[in-house]
Scaffold this active site. Structure first.
Site, PDB file in Angstrom:
ATOM      1  N   LYS A   1       0.253  12.719  -6.911  1.00  0.00           N
ATOM      2  CA  LYS A   1      -1.115  12.242  -6.702  1.00  0.00           C
ATOM      3  C   LYS A   1      -1.591  12.639  -5.306  1.00  0.00           C
ATOM      4  O   LYS A   1      -0.798  12.923  -4.404  1.00  0.00           O
ATOM      5  CB  LYS A   1      -1.198  10.722  -6.889  1.00  0.00           C
TER       6      LYS A   1
ATOM      7  N   ASN B   1      -4.419  11.155  -2.297  1.00  0.00           N
ATOM      8  CA  ASN B   1      -5.204   9.976  -1.959  1.00  0.00           C
ATOM      9  C   ASN B   1      -6.627  10.143  -2.476  1.00  0.00           C
ATOM     10  O   ASN B   1      -7.210  11.227  -2.409  1.00  0.00           O
ATOM     11  CB  ASN B   1      -5.203   9.760  -0.451  1.00  0.00           C
ATOM     12  N   SER B   2      -7.177   9.061  -2.983  1.00  0.00           N
ATOM     13  CA  SER B   2      -8.491   9.110  -3.634  1.00  0.00           C
ATOM     14  C   SER B   2      -9.607   9.573  -2.713  1.00  0.00           C
ATOM     15  O   SER B   2     -10.639  10.059  -3.182  1.00  0.00           O
ATOM     16  CB  SER B   2      -8.837   7.727  -4.198  1.00  0.00           C
TER      17      SER B   2
ATOM     18  N   ARG C   1      -4.931   1.578 -13.337  1.00  0.00           N
ATOM     19  CA  ARG C   1      -6.009   2.009 -12.440  1.00  0.00           C
ATOM     20  C   ARG C   1      -6.593   3.319 -12.937  1.00  0.00           C
ATOM     21  O   ARG C   1      -5.882   4.315 -13.073  1.00  0.00           O
ATOM     22  CB  ARG C   1      -5.425   2.174 -11.033  1.00  0.00           C
TER      23      ARG C   1
ATOM     24  N   GLU D   1      -1.804   4.494 -11.488  1.00  0.00           N
ATOM     25  CA  GLU D   1      -3.095   5.167 -11.623  1.00  0.00           C
ATOM     26  C   GLU D   1      -2.978   6.384 -12.524  1.00  0.00           C
ATOM     27  O   GLU D   1      -1.899   6.974 -12.660  1.00  0.00           O
ATOM     28  CB  GLU D   1      -3.641   5.558 -10.255  1.00  0.00           C
TER      29      GLU D   1
ATOM     30  N   ASP E   1       1.634  -0.853  -5.125  1.00  0.00           N
ATOM     31  CA  ASP E   1       0.895   0.377  -5.393  1.00  0.00           C
ATOM     32  C   ASP E   1       1.909   1.411  -5.884  1.00  0.00           C
ATOM     33  O   ASP E   1       2.654   1.988  -5.099  1.00  0.00           O
ATOM     34  CB  ASP E   1       0.207   0.845  -4.107  1.00  0.00           C
TER      35      ASP E   1
ATOM     36  N   SER F   1       0.813  -1.213   0.000  1.00  0.00           N
ATOM     37  CA  SER F   1       0.000   0.000   0.000  1.00  0.00           C
ATOM     38  C   SER F   1       0.851   1.270   0.000  1.00  0.00           C
ATOM     39  O   SER F   1       1.686   1.467   0.890  1.00  0.00           O
ATOM     40  CB  SER F   1      -0.904  -0.014   1.236  1.00  0.00           C
ATOM     41  N   GLY F   2       0.605   2.147  -0.980  1.00  0.00           N
ATOM     42  CA  GLY F   2       1.285   3.436  -0.990  1.00  0.00           C
ATOM     43  C   GLY F   2       0.902   4.291   0.194  1.00  0.00           C
ATOM     44  O   GLY F   2       1.743   4.950   0.807  1.00  0.00           O
ATOM     45  N   LEU F   3      -0.397   4.290   0.544  1.00  0.00           N
ATOM     46  CA  LEU F   3      -0.845   5.005   1.738  1.00  0.00           C
ATOM     47  C   LEU F   3      -0.157   4.450   2.975  1.00  0.00           C
ATOM     48  O   LEU F   3       0.342   5.202   3.816  1.00  0.00           O
ATOM     49  CB  LEU F   3      -2.365   4.874   1.879  1.00  0.00           C
TER      50      LEU F   3
ATOM     51  N   ASP G   1      -0.050  10.665   1.907  1.00  0.00           N
ATOM     52  CA  ASP G   1      -0.126   9.887   0.675  1.00  0.00           C
ATOM     53  C   ASP G   1      -0.228  10.845  -0.497  1.00  0.00           C
ATOM     54  O   ASP G   1      -1.234  10.913  -1.199  1.00  0.00           O
ATOM     55  CB  ASP G   1      -1.341   8.954   0.740  1.00  0.00           C
TER      56      ASP G   1
END
Length: 314
Positions: A125, A127-128, A163, A119, A90, A51-53, A63
């Site tokens: 980026k 975090n989503s 992604r 992604e 990730d 996980s990148g987070l 993140d």
């Protein structure tokens, strides 16, 4: 297509590819360092999401590409060394342009990682689930990143997951499908469609129109109560639980600290919140060192053994 691979002896890349084509949704859970990866493997998971987070949070960072890709790479190398199950990395948005992507893929391939997910957000980026506007990378530019990743992979079974964040960015289902199709043509081995909806309806609509053109991956962080058979009907290949071990660790440490504070700063005797030291030694493979000492250290009758060096921090 179902691939049959010897899960013991096959390369990690081949084993991850086989899971993508297993014909049923495979649950994959996150890890954020070598110890959490070893715990996940010991729990029986067949693959790990790096996980990148989680890795960023383990550094105390956001993140938001605040950790350099070389810092991420160091963590990934330790995770791969500590485990035998395949690890899907990730890769955020690729840490830059196509050149950064190919450098990163080359380096993780050298370290035995089984695949990467990139992604289509702009770099850096966010975090989503962060409350901000999410800017997407132009689809043509992202296709170049996919091609760069495939051209840099260590072997033909290495998995590149594309992604799309089109739903996260509010661009709608048609845009998500158009991007996914472009990414498939660019060489992506699987498509991850991401959503922050509270039900699976949005990703189910995507899956219905996608029609199995390439393996489909989902991350049900916000729709975690979706029954497993729903993913089966959708034709999902991997279900990634992307931040659950991180959140479990945070909650566990906070609960343990609060309990000790309430008890005058000391733990209650026999408190089940704490793993026994024996478990720590199991996870760090202390027994292997004992066996190695017996094999490599001279026996007493061979003369005095050389002094053992004290490990740093012991």
């Amino acid at each position: 297509m179902t691939l049959h691979i010897d899960q013991e002896s096959a390369p990690a890349t081949s084993r991850l590819r086989a899971l993508l084509h297993a014909g049923a949704p495979i649950p994959v859970i996150d890890a954020y360092d070598a110890l959490s990866a070893r715990i996940v493997e010991s729990a029986g998971y067949r693959a790990i999401w790096a996980s990148g987070l989680g890795i960023s949070a383990s550094f105390g960072l956001r993140d938001n590409n605040e950790a350099s890709w070389t810092q991420i790479l160091d963590s990934l190398e330790l995770m791969a060394e500590a485990t035998s199950v395949p690890i899907l990395v990730d890769g955020d948005s690729g840490f830059g342009n196509f050149n950064n992507v190919r450098r990163f893929v080359k380096k993780i391939g050298q370290r035995g990682l089984a695949g990467v997910c990139i992604e289509d957000k702009a770099f850096p980026k966010a975090n989503s689930f962060a409350e901000r506007t999410h800017e997407l990378c132009p689809a043509g530019e992202f296709c170049g990143k996919i091609r760069a990743a495939k051209d840099s992979q260590p072997d033909d079974d290495f998995v590149v997951v594309a992604r799309t964040e089109a739903l996260i960015a509010g661009h709608g289902l048609d845009a998500a499908l158009a991007r996914a199709e472009a990414y498939r043509h660019a060489g992506a081995d699987a498509i991850l469609v991401h959503s922050k909806a509270t039900t699976a309806e949005e990703v189910a609509a995507f899956a219905a129109r996608w029609g199995g053109r390439a393996p489909l991956v989902v991350v049900p962080t916000t729709y975690a109560d979706t029954p497993a058979d729903t993913f089966q009907r959708m034709g999902v290949s991997l279900v990634i639980w992307a931040n659950f071990t991180l959140r479990a660790a945070i909650q566990g440490i906070e609960n343990a600290c609060a309990a000790q504070q309430a008890n005058g700063g000391a733990p209650e005797p026999g408190d089940a919140r704490y793993a026994p030291l024996k478990r720590v030694f199991e996870l760090t493979d202390e027994q292997e060192l004992r066996a190695a000492e017996q094999h490599y250290m001279p026996a007493a009758e061979d003369g005095p053994a050389p002094a053992r060096l004290r490990a740093a921090g012991s």
